[in-house]
Write a protein that holds these residues in place. Structure first.
Motif, PDB file in Angstrom:
ATOM      1  N   ALA A   1      -5.705   1.177   0.389  1.00  0.00           N
ATOM      2  CA  ALA A   1      -4.375   0.981   0.949  1.00  0.00           C
ATOM      3  C   ALA A   1      -4.437   0.762   2.459  1.00  0.00           C
ATOM      4  O   ALA A   1      -5.297   1.312   3.150  1.00  0.00           O
ATOM      5  CB  ALA A   1      -3.503   2.193   0.642  1.00  0.00           C
ATOM      6  N   PRO A   2      -3.494  -0.013   2.990  1.00  0.00           N
ATOM      7  CA  PRO A   2      -3.390  -0.182   4.432  1.00  0.00           C
ATOM      8  C   PRO A   2      -2.673   1.012   5.057  1.00  0.00           C
ATOM      9  O   PRO A   2      -2.102   1.847   4.344  1.00  0.00           O
ATOM     10  CB  PRO A   2      -2.533  -1.439   4.572  1.00  0.00           C
ATOM     11  N   ILE A   3      -2.685   1.070   6.358  1.00  0.00           N
ATOM     12  CA  ILE A   3      -1.794   1.972   7.085  1.00  0.00           C
ATOM     13  C   ILE A   3      -0.588   1.121   7.461  1.00  0.00           C
ATOM     14  O   ILE A   3      -0.748  -0.036   7.868  1.00  0.00           O
ATOM     15  CB  ILE A   3      -2.484   2.611   8.308  1.00  0.00           C
ATOM     16  N   ILE A   4       0.598   1.661   7.262  1.00  0.00           N
ATOM     17  CA  ILE A   4       1.821   0.900   7.519  1.00  0.00           C
ATOM     18  C   ILE A   4       2.596   1.588   8.640  1.00  0.00           C
ATOM     19  O   ILE A   4       2.920   2.768   8.553  1.00  0.00           O
ATOM     20  CB  ILE A   4       2.688   0.793   6.251  1.00  0.00           C
ATOM     21  N   PHE A   5       2.882   0.819   9.693  1.00  0.00           N
ATOM     22  CA  PHE A   5       3.603   1.323  10.856  1.00  0.00           C
ATOM     23  C   PHE A   5       5.070   0.918  10.796  1.00  0.00           C
ATOM     24  O   PHE A   5       5.384  -0.238  10.479  1.00  0.00           O
ATOM     25  CB  PHE A   5       2.975   0.793  12.149  1.00  0.00           C
ATOM     26  N   ALA A   6       5.958   1.870  11.088  1.00  0.00           N
ATOM     27  CA  ALA A   6       7.405   1.636  11.174  1.00  0.00           C
ATOM     28  C   ALA A   6       7.956   0.966   9.922  1.00  0.00           C
ATOM     29  O   ALA A   6       8.913   0.215   9.984  1.00  0.00           O
ATOM     30  CB  ALA A   6       7.734   0.814  12.418  1.00  0.00           C
TER      31      ALA A   6
END
Length: 188
Positions: free
Chosen positions: A139-144
């Motif tokens: 999984a990616p890291i998701i910002f905002a």
């Protein structure tokens, strides 16, 4: 002045916050030592620390104190964060007698379906995540809630502590070392 004498009005300002992505895959020692530290922490502190991280394993918050092998990675991240701070503000923190220090450092080992709930690291000045492992399909890291960054082994991401972020359920293994950095005045 008492609290009942003051009214705070909350306003929102659309502002862009910087996220620094660094490829340190050529720097073998910080990541090798950190991986050794994570393996040792799983042996010496096998209980996962309760938090918003829903992973197979999360080490204690002060893992950099428990295992000095995390020291080189922490020092590397501090140096990068200082560069980022200069890029954001144009100011050299050393010239202002301000240091950045790692106050919390922990590892998380994610397996299939593990995730991290949306959160931020306030009041930390910066937060950082270093990817020791990032298998294809993780999984990616998701910002905002909108900006996703796909991790790769050897990647370090540094961002303002107030920035919300999350990790959706992953499909593959990812191992990270995360940390909080605070400003500290250095007196001469």
């Amino acid at each position: 002045m008492s609290d009942d004498q003051v009214t705070l009005t909350r306003n929102f300002v659309n502002a862009q916050l910087p996220v620094f992505v660094c490829d340190l895959s050529a720097m073998i020692d910080p990541f090798r030592l950190a991986a050794e530290a994570v393996n040792e922490l799983q042996q010496t502190h096998p209980q996962s620390t309760p938090s918003n991280v829903k992973a197979l394993y999360m080490s204690p918050w002060k893992s950099h104190i428990l295992n000095p092998k995390l020291g080189l990675l922490c020092a590397t991240v501090v140096k990068l964060a200082r560069m980022g701070a200069r890029g954001i503000t144009g100011a050299d923190l050393s010239a202002l007698n301000i240091e950045l220090v790692v106050t919390d450092c922990w590892a998380a080992v994610y397996h299939s379906t593990d995730s991290t709930l949306r959160h931020n690291h306030f009041p930390a000045e910066f937060a950082a995540v270093a990817y020791l492992e990032a298998a294809d399909g993780c999984a990616p890291i998701i910002f905002a809630g909108s900006t996703a960054i796909q991790p790769r082994p050897g990647m370090v991401i540094i961002f303002p502590g107030i920035l919300d972020h999350e990790v959706p359920a992953t499909n593959a293994r990812r191992t990270v070392v995360a940390m909080n950095l605070y400003k500290k005045a250095s007196f001469i």
